[in-house]
Design an enzyme around this catalytic site. Sequence first.
Site, PDB file in Angstrom:
ATOM      1  N   LYS A  99     -26.378 -14.531  -8.188  1.00  0.00           N
ATOM      2  CA  LYS A  99     -27.020 -13.450  -8.181  1.00  0.00           C
ATOM      3  C   LYS A  99     -26.786 -12.387  -7.052  1.00  0.00           C
ATOM      4  O   LYS A  99     -27.100 -12.561  -6.009  1.00  0.00           O
ATOM      5  CB  LYS A  99     -28.676 -13.730  -7.992  1.00  0.00           C
ATOM      6  CG  LYS A  99     -29.503 -12.725  -8.642  1.00  0.00           C
ATOM      7  CD  LYS A  99     -30.925 -13.051  -8.864  1.00  0.00           C
ATOM      8  CE  LYS A  99     -32.046 -11.646  -9.112  1.00  0.00           C
ATOM      9  NZ  LYS A  99     -31.759 -10.708  -7.960  1.00  0.00           N
ATOM     10  N   ARG A 156     -29.607   2.041 -12.730  1.00  0.00           N
ATOM     11  CA  ARG A 156     -30.522   1.292 -13.831  1.00  0.00           C
ATOM     12  C   ARG A 156     -31.961   2.205 -13.899  1.00  0.00           C
ATOM     13  O   ARG A 156     -32.670   2.204 -14.862  1.00  0.00           O
ATOM     14  CB  ARG A 156     -31.067  -0.054 -13.297  1.00  0.00           C
ATOM     15  CG  ARG A 156     -31.989  -0.680 -13.810  1.00  0.00           C
ATOM     16  CD  ARG A 156     -32.385  -2.234 -13.579  1.00  0.00           C
ATOM     17  NE  ARG A 156     -33.334  -2.706 -14.333  1.00  0.00           N
ATOM     18  CZ  ARG A 156     -34.413  -3.107 -14.284  1.00  0.00           C
ATOM     19  NH1 ARG A 156     -35.031  -2.263 -13.207  1.00  0.00           N
ATOM     20  NH2 ARG A 156     -35.414  -3.588 -15.140  1.00  0.00           N
ATOM     21  N   CYS A 165     -14.701  -0.378  34.219  1.00  0.00           N
ATOM     22  CA  CYS A 165     -15.671  -1.305  33.961  1.00  0.00           C
ATOM     23  C   CYS A 165     -15.342  -2.576  33.853  1.00  0.00           C
ATOM     24  O   CYS A 165     -14.558  -2.780  32.533  1.00  0.00           O
ATOM     25  CB  CYS A 165     -16.599  -0.875  33.075  1.00  0.00           C
ATOM     26  SG  CYS A 165     -17.882  -1.735  32.465  1.00  0.00           S
ATOM     27  N   LEU A 176     -35.338  -9.917 -14.519  1.00  0.00           N
ATOM     28  CA  LEU A 176     -35.201 -11.387 -14.663  1.00  0.00           C
ATOM     29  C   LEU A 176     -36.305 -11.936 -14.107  1.00  0.00           C
ATOM     30  O   LEU A 176     -36.918 -11.409 -13.035  1.00  0.00           O
ATOM     31  CB  LEU A 176     -33.902 -12.065 -13.802  1.00  0.00           C
ATOM     32  CG  LEU A 176     -32.643 -11.855 -14.443  1.00  0.00           C
ATOM     33  CD1 LEU A 176     -31.812 -12.502 -13.194  1.00  0.00           C
ATOM     34  CD2 LEU A 176     -32.377 -12.691 -15.587  1.00  0.00           C
ATOM     35  N   TYR A 228       2.264   1.977  -3.319  1.00  0.00           N
ATOM     36  CA  TYR A 228       1.165   2.416  -4.099  1.00  0.00           C
ATOM     37  C   TYR A 228       0.944   3.877  -3.892  1.00  0.00           C
ATOM     38  O   TYR A 228       0.976   4.794  -4.733  1.00  0.00           O
ATOM     39  CB  TYR A 228      -0.119   1.751  -3.961  1.00  0.00           C
ATOM     40  CG  TYR A 228      -1.469   2.149  -4.573  1.00  0.00           C
ATOM     41  CD1 TYR A 228      -1.668   1.662  -5.844  1.00  0.00           C
ATOM     42  CD2 TYR A 228      -2.137   3.086  -4.011  1.00  0.00           C
ATOM     43  CE1 TYR A 228      -2.835   1.985  -6.838  1.00  0.00           C
ATOM     44  CE2 TYR A 228      -3.297   3.600  -5.010  1.00  0.00           C
ATOM     45  CZ  TYR A 228      -3.604   3.234  -6.181  1.00  0.00           C
ATOM     46  OH  TYR A 228      -4.601   3.329  -6.938  1.00  0.00           O
ATOM     47  N   ASP A 229       0.735   4.342  -2.380  1.00  0.00           N
ATOM     48  CA  ASP A 229       0.655   5.709  -2.192  1.00  0.00           C
ATOM     49  C   ASP A 229       1.751   6.413  -2.647  1.00  0.00           C
ATOM     50  O   ASP A 229       1.237   7.794  -3.130  1.00  0.00           O
ATOM     51  CB  ASP A 229       0.672   5.825  -0.616  1.00  0.00           C
ATOM     52  CG  ASP A 229      -0.648   5.036   0.010  1.00  0.00           C
ATOM     53  OD1 ASP A 229      -1.408   4.847  -0.732  1.00  0.00           O
ATOM     54  OD2 ASP A 229      -0.565   4.957   1.369  1.00  0.00           O
ATOM     55  N   CYS A 277     -21.324  -2.364  35.315  1.00  0.00           N
ATOM     56  CA  CYS A 277     -20.641  -2.010  36.771  1.00  0.00           C
ATOM     57  C   CYS A 277     -21.529  -1.024  37.321  1.00  0.00           C
ATOM     58  O   CYS A 277     -21.008  -0.549  38.519  1.00  0.00           O
ATOM     59  CB  CYS A 277     -19.315  -1.107  36.191  1.00  0.00           C
ATOM     60  SG  CYS A 277     -19.726   0.242  35.201  1.00  0.00           S
ATOM     61  N   ASP A 333     -26.664  -9.391  -4.821  1.00  0.00           N
ATOM     62  CA  ASP A 333     -27.747  -8.525  -4.120  1.00  0.00           C
ATOM     63  C   ASP A 333     -27.301  -7.176  -3.957  1.00  0.00           C
ATOM     64  O   ASP A 333     -26.776  -6.746  -3.003  1.00  0.00           O
ATOM     65  CB  ASP A 333     -28.167  -9.011  -2.746  1.00  0.00           C
ATOM     66  CG  ASP A 333     -29.577  -8.405  -2.363  1.00  0.00           C
ATOM     67  OD1 ASP A 333     -30.317  -7.900  -3.309  1.00  0.00           O
ATOM     68  OD2 ASP A 333     -29.953  -8.657  -1.287  1.00  0.00           O
ATOM     69  N   LYS A 374     -28.042 -18.891 -17.109  1.00  0.00           N
ATOM     70  CA  LYS A 374     -28.271 -18.226 -18.365  1.00  0.00           C
ATOM     71  C   LYS A 374     -28.017 -19.094 -19.818  1.00  0.00           C
ATOM     72  O   LYS A 374     -27.102 -20.020 -19.400  1.00  0.00           O
ATOM     73  CB  LYS A 374     -27.303 -17.131 -18.482  1.00  0.00           C
ATOM     74  CG  LYS A 374     -27.603 -16.130 -17.350  1.00  0.00           C
ATOM     75  CD  LYS A 374     -26.278 -15.011 -17.297  1.00  0.00           C
ATOM     76  CE  LYS A 374     -26.684 -13.903 -16.442  1.00  0.00           C
ATOM     77  NZ  LYS A 374     -25.745 -12.908 -16.221  1.00  0.00           N
ATOM     78  N   TYR A 390     -21.215  -8.439 -15.339  1.00  0.00           N
ATOM     79  CA  TYR A 390     -21.778  -9.654 -16.153  1.00  0.00           C
ATOM     80  C   TYR A 390     -22.467  -9.469 -17.781  1.00  0.00           C
ATOM     81  O   TYR A 390     -22.843 -10.526 -18.164  1.00  0.00           O
ATOM     82  CB  TYR A 390     -22.670 -10.571 -15.367  1.00  0.00           C
ATOM     83  CG  TYR A 390     -23.766  -9.511 -14.655  1.00  0.00           C
ATOM     84  CD1 TYR A 390     -23.625  -8.885 -13.470  1.00  0.00           C
ATOM     85  CD2 TYR A 390     -24.891  -9.182 -15.698  1.00  0.00           C
ATOM     86  CE1 TYR A 390     -24.729  -7.976 -13.228  1.00  0.00           C
ATOM     87  CE2 TYR A 390     -25.809  -8.350 -14.881  1.00  0.00           C
ATOM     88  CZ  TYR A 390     -25.683  -7.861 -13.792  1.00  0.00           C
ATOM     89  OH  TYR A 390     -26.806  -6.951 -13.182  1.00  0.00           O
ATOM     90  N   CYS A 438     -24.793   1.453  33.440  1.00  0.00           N
ATOM     91  CA  CYS A 438     -24.189   0.301  32.858  1.00  0.00           C
ATOM     92  C   CYS A 438     -24.557  -0.966  33.376  1.00  0.00           C
ATOM     93  O   CYS A 438     -24.558  -1.317  34.616  1.00  0.00           O
ATOM     94  CB  CYS A 438     -22.653   0.768  32.928  1.00  0.00           C
ATOM     95  SG  CYS A 438     -21.762  -0.786  32.299  1.00  0.00           S
ATOM     96  N   ASP A 453       0.872  -0.948  -0.011  1.00  0.00           N
ATOM     97  CA  ASP A 453       0.120   0.078  -0.162  1.00  0.00           C
ATOM     98  C   ASP A 453       0.920   1.139   0.017  1.00  0.00           C
ATOM     99  O   ASP A 453       0.663   2.184  -0.510  1.00  0.00           O
ATOM    100  CB  ASP A 453      -0.988   0.063   1.276  1.00  0.00           C
ATOM    101  CG  ASP A 453      -2.031  -1.086   1.197  1.00  0.00           C
ATOM    102  OD1 ASP A 453      -2.071  -1.691   0.210  1.00  0.00           O
ATOM    103  OD2 ASP A 453      -2.519  -1.169   2.457  1.00  0.00           O
ATOM    104  N   GLU A 499     -24.348 -18.096 -12.680  1.00  0.00           N
ATOM    105  CA  GLU A 499     -23.826 -17.219 -11.884  1.00  0.00           C
ATOM    106  C   GLU A 499     -24.463 -16.757 -10.486  1.00  0.00           C
ATOM    107  O   GLU A 499     -25.865 -16.837 -10.524  1.00  0.00           O
ATOM    108  CB  GLU A 499     -23.678 -15.939 -12.748  1.00  0.00           C
ATOM    109  CG  GLU A 499     -22.973 -15.868 -13.941  1.00  0.00           C
ATOM    110  CD  GLU A 499     -23.237 -14.720 -15.048  1.00  0.00           C
ATOM    111  OE1 GLU A 499     -24.023 -13.938 -14.585  1.00  0.00           O
ATOM    112  OE2 GLU A 499     -22.810 -14.616 -15.988  1.00  0.00           O
ATOM    113  N   LYS A 556     -33.891 -18.410  -6.918  1.00  0.00           N
ATOM    114  CA  LYS A 556     -33.744 -17.762  -5.759  1.00  0.00           C
ATOM    115  C   LYS A 556     -33.196 -18.695  -4.598  1.00  0.00           C
ATOM    116  O   LYS A 556     -33.887 -20.135  -4.586  1.00  0.00           O
ATOM    117  CB  LYS A 556     -35.201 -17.232  -5.171  1.00  0.00           C
ATOM    118  CG  LYS A 556     -35.404 -15.866  -5.919  1.00  0.00           C
ATOM    119  CD  LYS A 556     -34.526 -14.737  -5.974  1.00  0.00           C
ATOM    120  CE  LYS A 556     -34.816 -13.510  -6.223  1.00  0.00           C
ATOM    121  NZ  LYS A 556     -35.827 -12.842  -5.341  1.00  0.00           N
ATOM    122  N   CYS A 561     -20.528   3.676  28.559  1.00  0.00           N
ATOM    123  CA  CYS A 561     -20.143   3.593  29.988  1.00  0.00           C
ATOM    124  C   CYS A 561     -18.826   4.388  30.004  1.00  0.00           C
ATOM    125  O   CYS A 561     -17.861   3.873  29.466  1.00  0.00           O
ATOM    126  CB  CYS A 561     -20.122   2.301  30.511  1.00  0.00           C
ATOM    127  SG  CYS A 561     -19.151   1.958  32.177  1.00  0.00           S
TER     128      CYS A 561
END
Length: 677
Positions: free
Chosen positions: A121, A142, A439, A88, A41-42, A419, A123, A298, A235, A416, A38, A119, A322, A434
């Site tokens: 699906k 969409r 505690c 679909l 990259y930075d 305690c 969500d 598909k 896809y 709390c 990283d 594939e 599903k 708290c």
Amino acid sequence: MAMEDAIQDKQKRLEKLRGEIHYHNYRYHVLDSPVISDYEYDRLLAELVQIEKEHPEWVTPDSPTQRAGAAPAERFTKVEHPAPILSLGNAFDEGGVREWFERIARLEASVTQADFIVEPKIDGLTVVLHYREGKFVLGATRGDGEVGEDITPNLRTVRAVPLSIPISQGGPQPPELLVVRGEVFITLKDFAALNVRLEEAGEKTYLNPRNTAAGSLRQLDPAITASRPLTLLTYDIIATNGRIPATHSALLTYLGELGFPVVESVHCRSLDDALRVYAGWRDGRDRIPYEADGVVIKLNSIGLANALGVVGKDPRGAIAFKFPAREVTTRLLGIGVNVGRTGVLTPYAILEPVNIGGVIVKQATLHNFDYIQEKDIRIADRVAVKRAGDVIPYVIGPILEARTGAETVFTPPQICPACGQAVEHFTGEVAWYCVNAACPAQLIRNVEHFVSRGAMDIVGLGIKIVEQLVAVGLVHDVADLYSLKMGDLLDLEGFAEKKAENLLQSIAASKSQPLQRVITALGIRGVGEVVAANLARRYRDLGELSQATLGELQTLSGIGPNIAQAIVDWFARPANQRVLAKLHAAGVWPVAQPVAAEGAGPQPLAGQTFVITGTLSGFTREEAKDFIEAHGGKVTDSVSKKTSYLVVGENPGSKLDKAKASGVPILDEDALRSLVG
Ligand code: IVH
């Protein structure tokens, strides 16, 4: 001539940097297999930022620096899709899938010989990405399938969205126009981590990955989108003036070669084969790294799928099968309250046990006290509960129709539950805390975090033992672990000599953990492994870190004002200073080799001495001092011949006259800022 050469070299370097950054971004976010750190990259990105700052005329929209750049919009503009973004049809059981197959086989006999692609699906949210001559030029939601909303600046911030294709040299030449469809989402792991961060900061946690992704994509300010861990899988090709592969599998391969992240897929020779793949994914659902609500089956032949056409908005050539719902209803028996490591009180639901997708669920999160009130969740309510992947099940809300009148409203505790001390609320945060440093619930969570794998990695010290150690009074803070003796452990239930010896050995071994792990282990709010690594690059040891100022900390990568404040506050607390002293005495005091220029960013003021006079408008005096020191400069009180610059604000004092008399250069705030670029 030399000047022109230098400019040309710089331009070449810029192109090279852009190519490299795009490529490393792709390795990280698409292939999940980075080849540089990283930090490296930075560095590349910082170099590019610097060249673009010197030559703003060279900035192009596909430059990797533009991912987070755009200003907030007032509203989204509408975009007409080049072709309908179809939906679909659904099947909920095998019978439904077979009916679909028979229906389309009646329309096109060759379907009986067809092969399929299956594939997951995802969500998430459908996005439509437009490329012109290989450059990402437009991204839309969409919408209603005909017209979506232009969310280009937001999509630019999603690292998995290629800004320029092909990503790697030697990839296929992109067509002049290419419109790709994909799904933007948040992985379950990133979602859980995001909520942990929010909870620790006392902010509202998100309900589920999909709503979070949806909310993040439709932000008018792209900076907010950029702060959320959104990712993408593609896809489909919606439009192109180039070639369209003959099969869906070839289409997915082509998208991959161009540099798009592509959804996982299995090629199936028959429908039975596809149904087996479905069952495999359904049963191994918890291993899918994102929320998937089923699979999509598909037809592999794109020609055959096109020939079958569309019913309403659903193409006949594909169907969503599903997974069984992982949302059930059950009774809320009670509400418990947990106390976290930072003292945050979090309510949880105690449920009548219920089977959700093969797992018996007895508890679920209720997020925070506001959530209970907003959703009007009452004890004894019938509630809807959802479980997804490894994410903790959560209560969606009450089933109002099932109320009998016997339900009772929950009152958040004033004290709390661990305690008994009064709880507190800080302005701007939703959480109740708290604040008792002693505690026991916080202490247990603290020790649990201290010994965890990413921190001190003390093997054999599970939560049950931590609870015992706290309960019998052997451990009052994390440093007490280092004074445990054989005899102490043998007195505990379940400890024989061997076990005690092993534990003492792994506690002793943890003394040689490097600084970054010890910083992580302290459990400072907002300081996870990445921030800890940055701090360990900048500071030699905990002593030096404990002296860090707010302004100085904020110059480090990944540290904003909240985390900087949390660090300063942590070290200022007397109880924590005592823990540090005990750790020091126990020999838990790693010394790092600070790389000042790395973590601290550039040091353009190194070797220069500043004096400040008058009232500055953008800085307090202390902040200006921090700013100068963070960039390598020194600040002194009086003007002398060693003074490099005098920084002048409103109503300057006699220092100004002295500086003028001795020829010391005078800067205002803006000039000071431009010294550091
Ligand atoms: S194909 C004509 N494949 O599911 C192609 N859709 O309920 C139609 N989705 O709106 C879509 N993963 O947002 C397809 N692997 C996948 C998908 C997928 C998620 C979504 C997509 C669509 C919704 C349909």
